[in-house]
Enzyme design. Structure first.
Site, PDB file in Angstrom:
ATOM      1  CG  HIS A  30       2.804  -5.601  -2.698  1.00  0.00           C
ATOM      2  ND1 HIS A  30       3.737  -6.513  -3.150  1.00  0.00           N
ATOM      3  CD2 HIS A  30       1.708  -6.313  -2.392  1.00  0.00           C
ATOM      4  CE1 HIS A  30       3.204  -7.728  -3.125  1.00  0.00           C
ATOM      5  NE2 HIS A  30       1.966  -7.635  -2.670  1.00  0.00           N
ATOM      6  CG  HIS A  31       8.910  -7.162  -0.262  1.00  0.00           C
ATOM      7  ND1 HIS A  31      10.014  -6.569  -0.846  1.00  0.00           N
ATOM      8  CD2 HIS A  31       9.388  -7.832   0.825  1.00  0.00           C
ATOM      9  CE1 HIS A  31      11.099  -6.881  -0.144  1.00  0.00           C
ATOM     10  NE2 HIS A  31      10.735  -7.631   0.870  1.00  0.00           N
ATOM     11  CB  ALA A  32       5.575  -6.302  -6.042  1.00  0.00           C
TER      12      ALA A  32
END
Length: 466
Positions: free
Chosen positions: A138-140
């Site tokens: 995930h980009h988070a």
């Protein structure tokens, strides 16, 4: 317990069923190089051993109804490698098209937020005897630079298994504390944010003023919402299409040296040529040049007093692509000129401003607005912010071994958005320029035409060198 920065959390808030916010690394490996022979179980067990020294792979999200700030990372005490590493076979005949179709299907699935936000698919049955590994994160929890660092933790310079870093083994995100989460969140929201807002506003007001001044002297990068509309600037669905291309880094450097430009200029020029060929083939080429958003890493830059920490340390600049020029050499020279203008302009803007403003991202409100924006197809009601996202990440220029297997290619694939449905990411490694292209199937089912055009455009520049 580690609180997410506003920019990291924004990728959670922006996510919808159609707009998945994960980054993909598609890694092709040669299983014949694994000491003692390849097996899926052996590879999975080795990854489990290494994850003991990879704390980012063991942390998961936590939140509370009383927390009015961004979520936090905590240690996953119930971590199970079998929930993250999966095995699948590509359909016959196991070529690039079948691999891309399978990966496109996997790319259209959301990650389970109840566990650490990553998964690894080991894909067997390729026609050439190789194996592919598809890592979704995930980009988070990752950006381009940290993604390359995470890949480096899975890779070594030799097939032999490395010793684990004892300091990394001891590192942990820590346990949850709902009381601490709520109290520190309230302190951030009611005390620190108003102070940060007061500091941010003066510098932010100067940005559009200076932008206008630069535009009068033609020394400004293109402004948002001034890009021509293409088929990629439309609402997206959950269906993903991807394609890959691998170019010789020596050939790219030859072009760079011949015309006295930078590698990034060559990347932007061949991207412009590939998109020109594709859109012209569909009789959809705009008269005006396409506009790219180029992410710029701020890792290693001085932290702003307004924002510290976080995984995503990135900002972005706008750059015209010179797609209106047919001659490849003219396009390359123009691309270099346009890139210099954008870099000079971007250098005058505080690199941490985007991250600082992201601290104010309202979670529930932003998520609701994004769902409404996608459901109502509002991307068609305003000019495109830009046409394509183009990233260029430098990797190691020497051989790597992924969990003991020799790496033959690494294709990065970034997310796409409503109204911004094309992402092209370039990763240089071991003498190759690996190009990953991701779009929505409904926008460009023939995405392989773009991938093939990259090879064609580089050959045209090599002919010009001769």
């Amino acid at each position: 317990m580690q609180r997410l920065s506003g920019l990291d959390a924004s990728f959670l808030y922006l996510e919808t069923r159609s707009q998945m916010m994960h980054i993909i690394g598609l890694i092709e490996i040669d299983p014949s190089t694994v000491p003692g022979g390849y097996s899926f179980v052996k590879l999975r067990d080795e990854l489990q051993r290494r994850i003991a020294a990879m704390p980012n792979f063991r942390r998961k999200l936590d939140n509370s109804m009383l927390n009015i700030d961004h979520p936090v990372w905590i240690e996953d005490d119930d971590f199970d490698i079998e929930r993250h590493v999966h095995r699948v076979a590509v359909p016959a005949p196991g070529g690039e098209a079948e691999l891309a179709e399978l990966c496109g299907h996997l790319a259209g699935q959301t990650l389970d937020r109840g566990k650490p936000l990553w998964e690894l698919w080991i894909i067997e049955g390729l026609a050439d005897g190789k194996v592919a590994a598809m890592l979704r994160t995930h980009h988070a929890s990752v950006d381009g630079v940290t993604g390359a660092e995470m890949l480096a933790q899975m890779c070594t310079l030799s097939p032999e298994a490395p010793e684990l870093d004892p300091d990394k083994v001891q590192e942990t995100a820590g346990p949850t504390s709902r009381t601490t989460m709520a109290l520190t969140g309230a302190m951030n929201y009611f005390v620190q944010r108003p102070i940060a807002m007061a500091r941010l506003i003066p510098g932010t007001v100067e940005v559009p003023i200076n932008w206008f001044r630069r535009s009068r002297t033609k020394s400004a990068m293109p402004a948002p919402f001034q890009a021509p509309r293409t088929r990629f600037n439309a609402p997206i669905t959950p269906h993903r299409a991807l394609a890959m291309a691998q170019l010789s880094l020596d050939d790219v450097k030859r072009v760079k040296n011949q015309f006295d430009v930078k590698i990034n200029d060559v990347v932007l020029a061949i991207t412009a040529g590939a998109l020109r060929d594709y859109l012209e083939g569909h009789d959809e080429l705009p008269d005006e040049p396409l506009v790219a958003m180029v992410p710029v890493s701020v890792h290693g830059a001085d932290e702003s007093s307004l924002v510290t920490g976080g995984t995503n340390k990135v900002t972005g600049m706008f750059a015209k692509l010179a797609s209106d020029l047919d001659d490849p050499v003219d396009r390359l020279k123009r691309a270099a000129e346009l890139a210099r203008t954008s870099k000079d302009h971007h250098a005058d803007i505080d690199a941490n401003m985007l991250r600082a403003w992201a601290q104010f991202a309202p979670g529930t409100t932003l998520a609701t607005v994004m769902k409404f924006y996608g459901d109502r197809r509002l991307a068609m009601s305003h000019p495109p912010v830009f046409n394509v996202l183009v990233s260029n990440v430098a990797g190691p220029d020497f051989p790597l071994y992924f969990l003991g297997a020799r790496v033959t290619a690494v294709y990065p694939l970034g997310p796409v958005f409503h109204g911004l449905g094309l992402n092209i990411t370039v990763f240089s490694a071991d003498g190759h320029l690996n190009i990953g292209i991701l779009t929505c199937t409904d926008l460009a089912p023939d995405v392989w035409d773009i991938a093939h055009a990259f090879d064609h455009e580089l050959k045209r520049l090599l002919e010009a060198c001769d």
